[in-house]
Design a protein around this motif. Structure first.
Motif, PDB file in Angstrom:
ATOM      1  N   UNK A 116     -34.171  21.378  70.846  1.00  0.00           N
ATOM      2  CA  UNK A 116     -35.568  21.565  70.411  1.00  0.00           C
ATOM      3  C   UNK A 116     -36.357  20.257  70.493  1.00  0.00           C
ATOM      4  N   UNK A 117     -35.732  19.236  71.125  1.00  0.00           N
ATOM      5  CA  UNK A 117     -36.383  17.946  71.398  1.00  0.00           C
ATOM      6  C   UNK A 117     -36.618  17.104  70.147  1.00  0.00           C
ATOM      7  N   UNK A 157     -19.149  21.292  91.166  1.00  0.00           N
ATOM      8  CA  UNK A 157     -20.468  21.336  90.539  1.00  0.00           C
ATOM      9  C   UNK A 157     -20.329  22.033  89.191  1.00  0.00           C
ATOM     10  N   UNK A 158     -20.828  21.370  88.156  1.00  0.00           N
ATOM     11  CA  UNK A 158     -20.785  21.952  86.818  1.00  0.00           C
ATOM     12  C   UNK A 158     -22.165  21.815  86.203  1.00  0.00           C
ATOM     13  N   UNK A 159     -22.754  22.924  85.797  1.00  0.00           N
ATOM     14  CA  UNK A 159     -24.091  22.900  85.218  1.00  0.00           C
ATOM     15  C   UNK A 159     -24.089  23.592  83.865  1.00  0.00           C
ATOM     16  N   UNK A 160     -24.900  23.096  82.964  1.00  0.00           N
ATOM     17  CA  UNK A 160     -25.044  23.666  81.623  1.00  0.00           C
ATOM     18  C   UNK A 160     -26.518  23.675  81.275  1.00  0.00           C
ATOM     19  N   UNK A 161     -27.012  24.793  80.756  1.00  0.00           N
ATOM     20  CA  UNK A 161     -28.408  24.842  80.348  1.00  0.00           C
ATOM     21  C   UNK A 161     -28.643  25.945  79.326  1.00  0.00           C
ATOM     22  N   UNK A 162     -29.775  25.845  78.648  1.00  0.00           N
ATOM     23  CA  UNK A 162     -30.227  26.872  77.704  1.00  0.00           C
ATOM     24  C   UNK A 162     -31.553  27.421  78.200  1.00  0.00           C
ATOM     25  N   UNK A 163     -31.618  28.694  78.555  1.00  0.00           N
ATOM     26  CA  UNK A 163     -32.883  29.263  79.011  1.00  0.00           C
ATOM     27  C   UNK A 163     -33.905  29.240  77.881  1.00  0.00           C
ATOM     28  N   UNK A 222     -30.320  16.922  79.516  1.00  0.00           N
ATOM     29  CA  UNK A 222     -29.840  18.032  80.336  1.00  0.00           C
ATOM     30  C   UNK A 222     -30.452  19.365  79.907  1.00  0.00           C
ATOM     31  N   UNK A 223     -30.401  19.638  78.608  1.00  0.00           N
ATOM     32  CA  UNK A 223     -30.810  20.977  78.166  1.00  0.00           C
ATOM     33  C   UNK A 223     -32.311  21.140  78.044  1.00  0.00           C
ATOM     34  N   UNK A 224     -33.056  20.044  78.022  1.00  0.00           N
ATOM     35  CA  UNK A 224     -34.512  20.168  77.969  1.00  0.00           C
ATOM     36  C   UNK A 224     -35.149  19.887  79.316  1.00  0.00           C
ATOM     37  N   UNK A 225     -34.316  19.594  80.325  1.00  0.00           N
ATOM     38  CA  UNK A 225     -34.823  19.384  81.678  1.00  0.00           C
ATOM     39  C   UNK A 225     -34.975  20.703  82.395  1.00  0.00           C
TER      40      UNK A 225
END
Length: 297
Positions: free
Chosen positions: A247-248, A22-28, A284-287
């Motif tokens: 920032x979409x 499992x590999x996850x990437x995100x920006x709080x 991914x980062x805006x979900x």
């Protein structure tokens, strides 16, 4: 924030009957300048020579990874906090059968702010590659986990505690790029490229701005960063694109604003650097927080 050589960005595959990778990437959303990664039971992982425009902090939870640096080959093992400075070239791969890890990318501005408030000096701090301090590692893990599930207030407290402890106890060691004359020139070259990020740059003009021959510049630049100035500019554009996509902003607009020839040209470079198309990365980062990155390879 990750800027990679043109190659497969990474490979993460399930390991048969073993626990699924499992590999996850995100920006709080509530913490600008922070990007987080988690990896669990990763059995195939390879990043070619690359660099970041941020600080990167890694902690192995199990297993180990091998880092190829200008300072030599080092191994990140459980219990250690491994540090990469902005612009520090390195390659990473598994050093054993599997590994699990947590990674945090932190913008230079956040570290400058921490340095100013803790030490009174507003300058980018430098650290050893390995920090062997159980208390600091614990604060790192608490901060990382808090940005998955805690309130904004709790996460901010945990992040501030980690960065404050890190700067107070571990800043000041010799950085990866010391203040020799050649390295000062390389910094000037980087500054010029960053200031003309979206423009077509002449190598002759860049060398003249720095005050050395273009042959010496390309040789020294490639030795320090693992790629020539033109590729460095593209990687910086990709790093900026990641910020704008988070920032979409529309993919077409991002491509045009950053000076790519067209959207297809942008997409090719972005996928080489991240393993994802611009649209996939943006999703991914805006979900939702912690959404899984798809397996690659």
């Amino acid at each position: 924030m990750e800027i990679c050589e043109p190659a497969s960005w990474s490979t993460c595959r399930p390991r048969g009957s073993q626990p699924a990778s499992r590999f996850a990437l995100w920006r709080p959303m509530s913490h600008s300048g922070i990007e987080l990664q988690t990896g669990t039971s990763i059995d195939q992982f390879a990043l070619p020579f690359h660099f970041h425009d941020s600080y990167q902090f890694d902690v192995m939870l199990e297993g180990s990874r091998s880092y190829r640096l200008r300072r030599g080959v080092r191994t990140g093992a459980p219990g250690l906090l491994c540090v990469m400075h902005p612009g520090e070239g390195h390659a990473v791969r598994l050093a054993g059968a599997t590994c699990s890890f947590r990674t945090m990318n932190v913008s230079p501005e956040r570290l400058r702010e921490a340095s100013e408030q803790v030490t009174g000096r507003r300058e980018p701090p430098t650290f050893s590659f390995e920090i062997d301090d159980e208390a600091t590692v614990k604060l790192f893990l608490t901060a990382h986990r808090s940005m998955e599930s805690s309130s904004e207030f709790g996460a901010d407290c945990a992040l501030t505690a980690f960065l404050g402890d890190l700067v107070a106890k571990h800043a000041g060691n010799c950085g990866w790029l010391c203040d020799t004359a050649s390295h000062v020139r390389l910094r000037l070259a980087c500054d010029y490229v960053e200031a003309h990020l979206t423009e077509h740059i002449s190598l002759t003009r860049l060398a003249a701005e720095v005050g050395i021959s273009k042959y010496y510049l390309v040789r020294q630049f490639t030795e320090a960063f693992g790629l020539p100035p033109h590729s460095y500019q593209i990687r910086l554009r990709i790093a900026r694109a990641r910020e704008l996509l988070a920032r979409a902003l529309a993919v077409k607009r991002v491509s045009a604003e950053l000076g790519f020839a067209d959207q297809s040209h942008f997409g090719r470079h972005f996928r080489r650097a991240t393993g994802l198309t611009p649209a996939e990365y943006q999703h991914r980062v805006t979900g939702r927080t912690g959404a899984d990155i798809r397996f690659i390879g």
